[in-house]
Design a protein around this motif. Structure first.
Motif, short mmCIF file in Angstrom:
data_model
loop_
_atom_site.label_atom_id
_atom_site.label_comp_id
_atom_site.label_asym_id
_atom_site.label_seq_id
_atom_site.Cartn_x
_atom_site.Cartn_y
_atom_site.Cartn_z
N ILE A 1 0.89 -1.20 0.06
CA ILE A 1 -0.03 -0.02 0.01
C ILE A 1 0.91 1.32 0.04
CG2 ILE A 1 -0.24 0.01 2.49
CD1 ILE A 1 -3.32 0.80 2.16
N SER A 2 0.25 2.30 -0.53
CA SER A 2 1.23 3.59 -0.57
C SER A 2 1.19 4.18 0.73
CB SER A 2 0.51 4.53 -1.54
OG SER A 2 -0.60 4.94 -1.16
N PRO A 3 2.31 5.12 0.97
CA PRO A 3 2.36 5.58 2.21
C PRO A 3 1.19 6.45 2.72
CG PRO A 3 4.55 5.95 0.89
CD PRO A 3 3.37 5.34 0.05
N ASP A 4 0.41 6.86 1.71
CA ASP A 4 -0.92 7.81 2.00
C ASP A 4 -2.13 6.94 2.07
OD1 ASP A 4 -1.05 7.52 -0.48
OD2 ASP A 4 -1.26 9.67 -0.96
N GLY A 5 -1.92 5.57 1.70
CA GLY A 5 -3.04 4.66 1.93
C GLY A 5 -4.11 4.87 0.51
N THR A 6 -3.68 5.54 -0.39
CA THR A 6 -4.68 5.78 -1.58
C THR A 6 -4.52 5.04 -2.61
OG1 THR A 6 -3.22 7.54 -2.61
CG2 THR A 6 -4.71 8.34 -0.93
N HIS A 7 -3.32 4.18 -2.80
CA HIS A 7 -3.20 3.33 -3.90
C HIS A 7 -2.78 1.87 -3.17
CE1 HIS A 7 -3.55 6.97 -6.00
NE2 HIS A 7 -3.62 6.40 -7.21
N ILE A 8 -2.62 0.98 -4.08
CA ILE A 8 -2.03 -0.22 -3.86
C ILE A 8 -1.08 -0.62 -5.09
CG2 ILE A 8 -3.43 -1.39 -1.94
CD1 ILE A 8 -4.35 -3.28 -4.16
N GLY B 1 2.27 -1.25 5.05
CA GLY B 1 1.26 -0.41 5.73
C GLY B 1 1.46 1.08 5.34
N THR B 2 0.75 1.94 5.76
CA THR B 2 0.96 3.37 5.45
C THR B 2 1.81 3.99 6.33
OG1 THR B 2 -1.05 3.87 6.78
CG2 THR B 2 -1.51 3.40 4.56
N ALA B 3 2.36 5.06 6.31
CA ALA B 3 3.10 5.84 7.02
C ALA B 3 2.86 6.21 8.27
CB ALA B 3 3.64 7.13 6.27
N ASP B 4 1.29 6.35 8.55
CA ASP B 4 0.62 6.53 9.89
C ASP B 4 0.04 5.37 10.35
OD1 ASP B 4 -1.51 6.18 8.45
OD2 ASP B 4 -2.34 8.29 8.63
N GLY B 5 -0.03 4.25 9.73
CA GLY B 5 -0.52 3.13 10.45
C GLY B 5 -2.26 2.94 10.17
N SER B 6 -2.81 3.86 9.43
CA SER B 6 -3.93 3.96 9.48
C SER B 6 -4.85 2.77 8.48
CB SER B 6 -4.52 5.27 8.84
OG SER B 6 -4.10 5.62 7.41
N LYS B 7 -3.96 2.41 7.49
CA LYS B 7 -4.36 1.27 6.82
C LYS B 7 -3.14 0.30 6.57
CE LYS B 7 -8.13 3.24 3.86
NZ LYS B 7 -7.87 4.85 4.10
#
Length: 660
Positions: free
Chosen positions: A41-48, A348-354
């Motif tokens: 997953i991308s660091p911001d969670g918008t793409h894989i 995982g994302t940079a902030d761990g939200s996804k």
């Protein structure tokens, strides 16, 4: 064990129960390449991004927009595969390419690096010998073609436009190996600036999250471990002599860059994971296991978080450091949904939200799930091989036994579906290749299932020399081709007989690469134990390893052969199956790839000719366009069919009834 079949519908997965089918899974289905290899997953969670295998077998990079539910495939040059990929930032993905070299060897990297935007735009070659820079009407500086290999090292926190890469100059490497350098590279155009050089040849590097290259490490020509460290602000490399003597290995920096995770000896014994303080050079034990090494650090929700240690002591497991750490509760909940399977976060994302989790097992190629911390839910995302029904496959049971000289070893017995309690089964001893540093895993293996689903117990053993059990165990296999390594395979076979698993009169031995050697060596060294032997891209003349193939082409390869094989050509001939055919009683099948560069086809051809000269009937399967292990799906399916017919003729139902 999960007994459900997942399907892809409208781009998402649906899960439904499936009744076991009467007919066994087809060889064509077992031969198919997994549709997806890895998902990140991308660091911001918008793409894989995912490595996907097309119908023609080519591996491409798939980019999927999770917000707008659309995607695009990025295909490499014709004939090449996407080898690996990394999110450099929320906007850019960097990937490498490779050429097919067979199904059992890692593809050979071209040494080129590419970047592409998350939506598939602006594909750019960053580094490589095939780079062209002819762009009319521009004065912008561009990277130029170079004869070398570049490898992604790390992204840099706070700098979305640059990454760290290592570069090996082919012309400067020579036979002694490469002096690798680290560069800071722009992901938009490939322009790079040198950061540091290596203090030794064939070095690997570890950088912290802020782009500081802190460790260089590797093994020297004699096989000794060497580890260097330097300060965050640069400076000279200093050897960590005790860490090298202990054969430690730095794995990763903690999220705050204050701690380095190391592989280390266990406490009080066995194998461990340690926390290293780079300011004080102090090691602190964090995890130990008396039997096996860690397979990896267990990732939490965020990409750079560590929640524990992953290891395989029979079955895969995770040992967590803190039950309250972010992601642990979610991981446990997913484990409860799929009891008995291998469950882990892979991205995982940079902030761990996804985060992306992978669930797999011995009868399950695996499914990727998307976890959303806000909702606390896992959503099925992509299934590796939707056509495989776990209900149709045989389950692998771990075992431990003791060799004739007192060494404890592990392995697996995979039973025919529904026959886990059966006795006196026809059995195939399936020997893994390598041989050093490789181990059998509790995972889906189509070669194993091609035999188990046709009624055979399949025995696999991690003989001495295998990986995952420490350097001493691996070193115990040096100079033991045809000797103690072979004895281990023999002892495991006799263990299965003593346990009542195998009918002693219906046993075959089969393997690829080193396993092909062990299959034929087993047939000539213990001729009354095996009814048949299958050698797949195997070595049959040990002396030839010094003159043919890709291993002896540099000093590292030659010194490796001296350490693990020895230089006594008389002894090597005595342990080569091709010179022991007077002892042969088993029926033989040989499988050869005509383009194999690791074990050149002359190995198999010479054995084929030697058998013909002795008028020994045998099966011969030669594919001129295959490499070190078949890759073409049709060829693999044909291999499964021919091996099955060969086994059926020799140890199948009614072939040789059990003696009273």
């Amino acid at each position: 064990m999960r007994l459900a079949l997942r399907c892809v519908a409208g781009g998402l997965l649906c899960v439904f129960a499936a009744a076991a089918l009467a007919a066994p899974v087809s060889f064509a289905d077992l031969a198919r390449h997994a549709q997806y290899k890895m998902v990140k997953i991308s660091p911001d969670g918008t793409h894989i991004a995912a490595t996907s295998v097309l119908a023609d077998g080519q591996t491409v990079l798939s980019l999927i927009d999770l917000v707008h539910k659309k995607g695009v495939n990025i295909a490499p040059r014709q004939g090449d595969d996407v080898l690996d990929f990394w999110w450099a930032s929320p906007k850019y993905v960097v990937y490498s390419e490779a050429e097919h070299q067979g199904g059992w060897d890692m593809p050979i990297a071209t040494g080129e690096l590419y970047s592409v935007e998350a939506d598939g735009g602006s594909p750019t070659m960053l580094y490589g010998y095939r780079m062209t820079t002819m762009e009319a009407g521009t004065h912008i500086q561009h990277a130029t073609a170079e004869n070398g290999s570049a490898t992604f090292l790390s992204r840099i926190d706070g700098d979305p436009d640059h990454i760290l890469v290592t570069v090996e100059d082919w012309e400067a490497s020579g036979s002694a190996g490469a002096l690798t350098a680290v560069y800071r590279m722009d992901v938009r155009d490939g322009i790079k600036q040198r950061v540091t050089g290596a203090p030794m040849r064939e070095a690997l590097f570890l950088a912290d999250h802020h782009g500081h290259v802190r460790f260089a490490m590797g093994d020297d020509l004699d096989g000794n471990r060497v580890i260097y460290m330097r300060p965050a602000d640069g400076g000279d490399w200093e050897p960590l002599e005790q860490a090298g003597a202990d054969r430690d290995w730095p794995i990763a920096f903690s999220a705050d860059d204050k701690t380095v995770w190391f592989e280390c000896p266990g406490s009080p014994g066995g194998f461990g994971i340690c926390k290293f303080n780079p300011d004080t050079n102090q090691m602190t034990h964090a995890w130990s296991n008396p039997h096996v090494e860690a397979t990896d650090l267990a990732q939490g929700l965020a990409e750079d978080s560590v929640i524990g240690v992953a290891f395989t002591d029979g079955r895969p497991a995770v040992s967590v450091f803190d039950n309250q750490a972010p992601g642990v509760k979610a991981l446990v909940e997913l484990m409860q949904q799929y009891p008995g399977e291998d469950v882990r976060f892979v991205s995982g994302t940079a902030d761990g939200s996804k985060a992306v989790a992978l669930v797999s097992a011995d009868v399950d190629p695996g499914t990727f799930f998307l976890y959303d911390r806000t909702t606390g839910k896992f959503t099925p995302l992509l299934q590796r091989a939707a056509w495989i029904d776990p209900n149709q496959l045989g389950r692998a049971m771990p075992f431990t036994f003791t060799t004739r000289d007192g060494l404890s070893e592990q392995g697996y017995v995979t039973y025919p579906p529904g026959k886990e309690d059966a006795k006196d089964l026809p059995m195939v001893v399936f020997v893994h290749g390598g041989p050093y540093g490789i181990r059998d895993e509790w995972e889906y293996d189509p070669y194993v299932q091609a035999m188990a689903t046709r009624g055979y117990a399949v025995l696999q053993v991690d003989y001495r020399g295998s990986g995952g059990y420490g350097f001493a165990f691996e070193k115990a296999g040096w100079l033991q081709w045809g000797a103690k390594m072979q004895d281990d395979v023999t002892d495991a076979t006799r263990w299965a007989i003593a346990q009542g698993i195998a009918d002693p009169h219906r046993i075959c031995i089969y393997g690829g690469s080193y396993g092909g050697y062990a299959a034929l060596e087993g047939a000539v060294s213990v001729p009354d134990l095996y009814k048949c032997a299958v050698g797949y891209v195997g070595v049959y003349d040990l002396r030839m390893m010094y003159t043919r193939g890709d291993i002896p082409q540099n000093l590292y390869g030659k010194d490796y052969l001296k350490r693990v094989l020895g230089t006594d050509m008389t002894a090597l001939a005595q342990h080569s199956p091709i010179y022991q055919l007077d002892n042969l009683k088993a029926k033989v099948m040989l499988i050869v790839g005509g383009r194999d560069t690791r074990v050149p086809p002359v190995q198999g051809m010479d054995m084929h000719i030697a058998l013909l000269k002795r008028k020994i009937p045998h099966e011969w399967m030669y594919k001129p366009d295959e490499w070190h292990g078949f890759y073409n799906e049709q060829n693999i399916a044909e291999l499964f069919e021919k091996v099955d017919a060969f086994l059926a003729a020799n140890i199948g139902p009614g072939a040789t009834p059990k003696n009273p």
